[in-house]
Scaffold this active site. Structure first.
Site, mmCIF file in Angstrom:
data_model
loop_
_atom_site.group_PDB
_atom_site.id
_atom_site.type_symbol
_atom_site.label_atom_id
_atom_site.label_comp_id
_atom_site.label_asym_id
_atom_site.label_seq_id
_atom_site.Cartn_x
_atom_site.Cartn_y
_atom_site.Cartn_z
ATOM 1 N N THR A 1 3.056 -67.572 26.146
ATOM 2 C CA THR A 1 1.684 -67.089 25.955
ATOM 3 C C THR A 1 1.702 -65.748 25.237
ATOM 4 O O THR A 1 0.966 -65.530 24.267
ATOM 5 C CB THR A 1 0.995 -66.913 27.326
ATOM 6 O OG1 THR A 1 1.037 -68.154 28.021
ATOM 7 C CG2 THR A 1 -0.439 -66.452 27.177
ATOM 8 N N CYS A 2 2.533 -64.847 25.721
ATOM 9 C CA CYS A 2 2.527 -63.465 25.229
ATOM 10 C C CYS A 2 2.664 -63.392 23.705
ATOM 11 O O CYS A 2 1.844 -62.789 23.023
ATOM 12 C CB CYS A 2 3.661 -62.706 25.904
ATOM 13 S SG CYS A 2 3.878 -61.040 25.311
ATOM 14 N N LYS B 1 -3.268 -57.960 20.137
ATOM 15 C CA LYS B 1 -3.121 -56.574 19.660
ATOM 16 C C LYS B 1 -3.160 -56.509 18.136
ATOM 17 O O LYS B 1 -3.595 -55.501 17.557
ATOM 18 C CB LYS B 1 -1.829 -55.955 20.184
ATOM 19 C CG LYS B 1 -1.998 -55.217 21.472
ATOM 20 C CD LYS B 1 -1.899 -56.049 22.693
ATOM 21 C CE LYS B 1 -3.147 -56.332 23.435
ATOM 22 N NZ LYS B 1 -2.989 -57.185 24.603
ATOM 23 N N GLY C 1 -15.518 -59.732 32.273
ATOM 24 C CA GLY C 1 -15.262 -58.369 31.761
ATOM 25 C C GLY C 1 -13.975 -57.783 32.294
ATOM 26 O O GLY C 1 -13.917 -56.588 32.622
ATOM 27 N N GLY C 2 -12.917 -58.589 32.377
ATOM 28 C CA GLY C 2 -11.597 -58.079 32.760
ATOM 29 C C GLY C 2 -10.876 -57.549 31.527
ATOM 30 O O GLY C 2 -11.486 -57.328 30.469
ATOM 31 N N HIS D 1 3.536 -29.467 21.398
ATOM 32 C CA HIS D 1 2.186 -29.116 20.932
ATOM 33 C C HIS D 1 2.102 -29.281 19.415
ATOM 34 O O HIS D 1 3.037 -28.890 18.717
ATOM 35 C CB HIS D 1 1.889 -27.657 21.300
ATOM 36 C CG HIS D 1 0.573 -27.184 20.794
ATOM 37 N ND1 HIS D 1 -0.622 -27.542 21.385
ATOM 38 C CD2 HIS D 1 0.247 -26.404 19.721
ATOM 39 C CE1 HIS D 1 -1.625 -26.988 20.724
ATOM 40 N NE2 HIS D 1 -1.126 -26.290 19.699
HETATM 41 C C1 LIG Z 1 -5.168 -62.762 25.262
HETATM 42 C C2 LIG Z 1 -4.081 -62.251 26.162
HETATM 43 C C3 LIG Z 1 -3.637 -60.951 26.033
HETATM 44 C C4 LIG Z 1 -2.621 -60.488 26.853
HETATM 45 N N1 LIG Z 1 -2.208 -59.196 26.682
HETATM 46 C C5 LIG Z 1 -1.202 -58.723 27.457
HETATM 47 C C6 LIG Z 1 -0.701 -57.414 27.246
HETATM 48 O O1 LIG Z 1 -1.169 -56.681 26.380
HETATM 49 N N2 LIG Z 1 0.318 -56.986 28.020
HETATM 50 C C7 LIG Z 1 0.855 -57.774 29.009
HETATM 51 O O2 LIG Z 1 1.787 -57.340 29.690
HETATM 52 N N3 LIG Z 1 0.399 -59.028 29.227
HETATM 53 C C8 LIG Z 1 -0.606 -59.520 28.471
HETATM 54 N N4 LIG Z 1 -1.044 -60.795 28.653
HETATM 55 C C9 LIG Z 1 -0.435 -61.593 29.745
HETATM 56 C C10 LIG Z 1 0.924 -62.152 29.313
HETATM 57 O O3 LIG Z 1 0.759 -62.916 28.155
HETATM 58 C C11 LIG Z 1 1.507 -62.995 30.438
HETATM 59 O O4 LIG Z 1 1.566 -62.218 31.621
HETATM 60 C C12 LIG Z 1 2.902 -63.468 30.093
HETATM 61 O O5 LIG Z 1 2.913 -64.237 28.909
HETATM 62 C C13 LIG Z 1 3.474 -64.315 31.237
HETATM 63 O O6 LIG Z 1 4.780 -64.677 30.904
HETATM 64 P P1 LIG Z 1 5.460 -65.958 31.539
HETATM 65 O O7 LIG Z 1 6.834 -66.020 30.962
HETATM 66 O O8 LIG Z 1 5.321 -65.937 32.999
HETATM 67 O O9 LIG Z 1 4.600 -67.208 31.054
HETATM 68 P P2 LIG Z 1 4.074 -67.685 29.651
HETATM 69 O O10 LIG Z 1 4.085 -66.598 28.655
HETATM 70 O O11 LIG Z 1 2.788 -68.373 29.922
HETATM 71 O O12 LIG Z 1 5.174 -68.739 29.167
HETATM 72 C C14 LIG Z 1 5.417 -69.900 29.863
HETATM 73 C C15 LIG Z 1 6.064 -70.895 28.921
HETATM 74 O O13 LIG Z 1 6.482 -72.029 29.687
HETATM 75 C C16 LIG Z 1 6.259 -73.206 28.930
HETATM 76 N N5 LIG Z 1 6.197 -74.310 29.887
HETATM 77 C C17 LIG Z 1 5.293 -74.526 30.869
HETATM 78 N N6 LIG Z 1 5.640 -75.612 31.600
HETATM 79 C C18 LIG Z 1 6.784 -76.096 31.050
HETATM 80 C C19 LIG Z 1 7.634 -77.176 31.378
HETATM 81 N N7 LIG Z 1 7.403 -77.961 32.452
HETATM 82 N N8 LIG Z 1 8.694 -77.399 30.593
HETATM 83 C C20 LIG Z 1 8.964 -76.595 29.516
HETATM 84 N N9 LIG Z 1 8.203 -75.546 29.176
HETATM 85 C C21 LIG Z 1 7.135 -75.281 29.954
HETATM 86 C C22 LIG Z 1 4.958 -72.917 28.209
HETATM 87 O O14 LIG Z 1 4.846 -73.740 27.048
HETATM 88 C C23 LIG Z 1 5.122 -71.440 27.863
HETATM 89 O O15 LIG Z 1 5.700 -71.279 26.590
HETATM 90 C C24 LIG Z 1 -2.037 -61.323 27.836
HETATM 91 C C25 LIG Z 1 -2.474 -62.645 27.962
HETATM 92 C C26 LIG Z 1 -3.479 -63.105 27.142
HETATM 93 C C27 LIG Z 1 -3.934 -64.523 27.285
#
Ligand SMILES: Cc1cc2nc3c(=O)[nH]c(=O)nc-3n(C[C@H](O)[C@H](O)[C@H](O)COP(=O)(O)OP(=O)(O)OC[C@H]3O[C@@H](n4cnc5c(N)ncnc54)[C@H](O)[C@@H]3O)c2cc1C
Length: 469
Positions: free
Chosen positions: A44-45, A54, A183-184, A448
C-alpha cells in the site's frame, strides 16, 4: 515420490513496508528469506499510500508557491494545473522505488514469489501464481504481513465519482468539487491537496472534530488553515447516501437533510486488515472480530513460529511501525534480544498543509493518563526562518511531567504543526523516547536561523527563561 516443499528460514506473506523491510533486514543478517506478494512489491505504502499521496501534496505545494511568487518578488503568471503530468511524475517515483526493492531483493538473494500466499498447517505456505499454478514452500518461521485495504460505508460503492484512496491516486485530473468523507489523516491530506489545487473541498466527519487524536491546540491550527483555504468542514454529521446526477457527479446526503454536490467523493473512513486470502486453516493463528490477526507484544500469533506485523495487527497503521515490528520479529528469529515496540511513543506525521508531527501524548491525553503536567507552546510566527519562508501558521507544544517541586521534568510529548514539521520531529521523538528531561534537552544548541529553533525555544521556556516571550 511426493515432492518436498522448498525450505526457507523465514517466509513473509505480503511485501508492503512490513514484509519487504523484514525480508531485506533478515537477508542482510544472512537469513535465507522468501517474500510472497500477489501484487506489486512495496504494498500500500509505495503503490497506493504514503508515497503517491505525498507526491500529489508536493504538486499542491508547488502550485501554492507559484501562486504566492509575487510576495517574494517573482512575477509569474497564474499557474495552470496539468494533473496528467502530476500523475505521470508520481508513477515514475513509485515505479523507481518499487524497482529499487526488486533490485535489493535480487542483490540480497531474497527469493520473491509472485502470487497469493496461503498458510496451512506446519508452516506450509502455498503460493498460487496469477496463471493458477501452485508452489509449496515452508519457513522455519513465517511472518504474516498482508496489510490492509480501504473501508467503505453503506450506500457508497466504488465506481464513477465514488473513490477510495486507491482510485484517487490514479486520477489524472483535478475534480472541481471534492467531498471527503472522514476527516482523519488520509482524508485531511487529500482535502489539503485538492484545496491547494483549486478544488472546492468539503469534509464530512461523523465525530465532533476532524483529526480527533490530535492535541486540541494543534488540531485548531489545521482547522483554521483549512478554513483559510475555503475548505468547508462539517463535523458531527453522518453521511447517509448519494444520488448520481447523470453527468458523472453526484449529490451527497448528510446530517439532517443536508446535501452537497461533488465531482469526486473520497471515502477515507479508515482501513481494515486484509487476512482474507491468508488461509490460516489448520493453524493456531486467531483473527479477532474486527479482522485483526491476534498477536502478543512480540508480534507472536497463537501458532509457534508464526508472527504477524503491520496493518494486519491492531497497532498504529503506519509504515514505520511495520518496519519496527519487522525488526522485532527478525531479531527474535535470530535468537537476539528484542524489545517490544512502545506504541504510545512512535512518531506520527500528517503531510497536509500545514504539516503535523508528534510523539508521545498531547496535553489532554497526558492529563487523562494521570500525569500532572507543565506545558509550553510557541508559535511559528516569531521564528525567523518561518518568516523567511512566509509560513507563519503553526506552533510547537511540549508537555512535560511536573516534578514534586513544581518544575517541569521528563518530556512526555512533543507536538508540532507548521512548515516542514514532519522533518523536524526527530529531536522531539528522541527526547520523548530517551525519557530526557527539560533541563537536559535545553542544553542542546539549535542552528540559526532554522525552524527547529522553535523546538529549542519551547524547551527553554519550560526552564523558566527564554529569548522570545
Ligand atoms: C493514502 C495513504 C497515505 C498513507 N500515508 C502514510 C504516511 O505518510 N506514513 C505512514 O507511515 N503510513 C502511511 N499510510 C499507511 C501505510 O501505507 C500502511 O501503514 C503500510 O503500507 C502498512 O504496511 P503493511 O506492510 O502492513 O501492509 P501493506 O502496505 O498493505 O502491504 C501488504 C501487502 O500484502 C499483499 N498481500 C495481501 N494478502 C496477500 C496474500 N495472501 N498473499 C500475497 N500477498 C498478499 C498486498 O498485495 C500488499 O502488497 C498511508 C496509507 C494510505 C492509504
Amino acid at each position: 515420490m511426493i515432492p518436498t516443499a522448498e525450505q526457507f528460514d523465514l517466509v513473509f506473506i505480503g511485501a508492503g513496508p512490513g514484509g519487504y523491510s523484514g525480508a531485506l533486514y533478515a537477508a542482510s543478517a544472512g537469513v535465507n528469506v522468501a517474500l510472497v506478494e500477489m501484487d506489486a512489491l512495496g504494498g500500500t505504502c509505495l503503490n497506493r499510500g504514503c508515497i503517491p499521496a505525498k507526491a500529489f501534496l508536493e504538486t499542491a505545494a508547488v502550485h501554492r508557491h507559484v501562486q504566492h511568487a509575487a510576495d517574494f518578488g517573482i512575477e509569474a503568471s497564474e499557474p495552470r494545473v496539468n494533473f496528467a503530468v502530476t500523475q505521470a511524475r508520481k508513477q515514475k517515483i513509485v515505479d523507481g522505488l518499487v524497482g529499487g526493492i526488486a533490485a535489493m531483493c535480487k542483490a540480497r538473494k531474497v527469493t520473491v514469489f509472485n502470487g497469493v500466499g496461503r498458510l496451512g498447517a506446519d508452516h506450509l505456505v502455498t503460493v498460487t501464481a496469477p496463471d493458477g499454478t501452485t508452489t509449496e514452500i515452508t519457513g522455519t518461521n513465517v511472518v504474516l504481513s498482508a496489510g490492509s485495504v480501504p473501508r467503505l460505508i453503506p450506500n457508497f460503492e466504488r465506481g464513477g465519482p465514488i473513490m477510495t484512496s486507491d482510485e484517487v491516486l490514479d486520477l489524472d485530473y483535478v475534480p472541481d468539487r471534492v467531498v471527503v468523507v472522514g476527516g482523519g489523516a488520509i482524508g485531511c491530506e487529500f482535502a489539503s491537496t485538492f484545496a491547494d489545487l483549486g478544488s472546492k473541498v468539503t469534509i464530512l466527519e461523523a465525530l465532533p472534530k476532524i483529526l480527533p487524536g490530535l492535541d486540541a491546540d494543534v488540531a485548531g491550527v489545521v482547522v483554521r488553515s483549512f478554513k483559510k483555504k475555503q475548505v468547508d468542514i462539517h463535523t458531527g454529521v453522518m453521511v447517509n447516501g448519494h444520488t448520481p446526477n447523470g453527468a458523472g457527479g453526484t449529490t451527497v446526503h448528510f446530517g439532517d437533510g443536508e446535501n452537497v454536490d461533488a465531482d469526486a467523493v473520497v471515502i477515507s473512513v479508515g482501513r481494515r486488515p486484509y487476512a482474507d486470502l491468508l488461509g490460516l486453516d489448520g493453524t493456531g493463528v486467531k483473527v479477532d472480530e474486527r479482522g485483526f490477526v491476534v498477536v502478543d507484544e512480540f508480534c507472536r500469533t497463537g501458532e509457534d513460529g508464526v508472527y504477524a506485523i503491520g496493518d494486519l495487527i491492531d497497532t498504529p497503521q503506519l509504515a514505520h511501525v511495520g518496519y519496527a515490528e519487522a525488526i522485532l520479529v527478525v531479531k527474535q528469529t535470530l535468537g537476539e534480544e528484542a524489545m517490544p515496540v512502545q506504541y504510545d511513543r512512535v512518531p506520527w506525521a500528517i503531510y497536509c498543509h500545514p504539516e503535523v508531527a508528534w510523539a508521545g501524548p498531547g496535553e489532554e491525553e497526558a492529563k487523562a493518563a494521570g500525569h500532572d503536567v507543565v506545558v509550553a507552546k510557541h508559535p511559528f510566527k516569531f521564528n525567523s526562518r518561518a518568516q523567511i519562508l512566509g509560513e507563519l501558521d503553526g506552533l510547537a507544544k511540549i508537555i512535560a511531567e511536573k516534578r514534586p517541586d513544581g518544575r517541569p521534568g521528563r518530556i512526555l510529548g512533543v507536538h508540532m504543526v507548521g512548515p516542514w514539521v514532519t522533518e523536524q520531529l526527530s529531536g522531539g521523538y528522541l527526547a520523548v523516547n530517551w525519557e530526557a528531561t527539560v533541563d537536559e534537552v535545553a542544553e542542546f544548541i539549535q542552528p540559526h536561523p532554522t525552524l527547529t529553533e522553535l523546538f529549542g525555544e519551547t524547551v527553554m521556556t519550560l526552564t523558566g527563561r527564554n529569548f522570545n516571550g
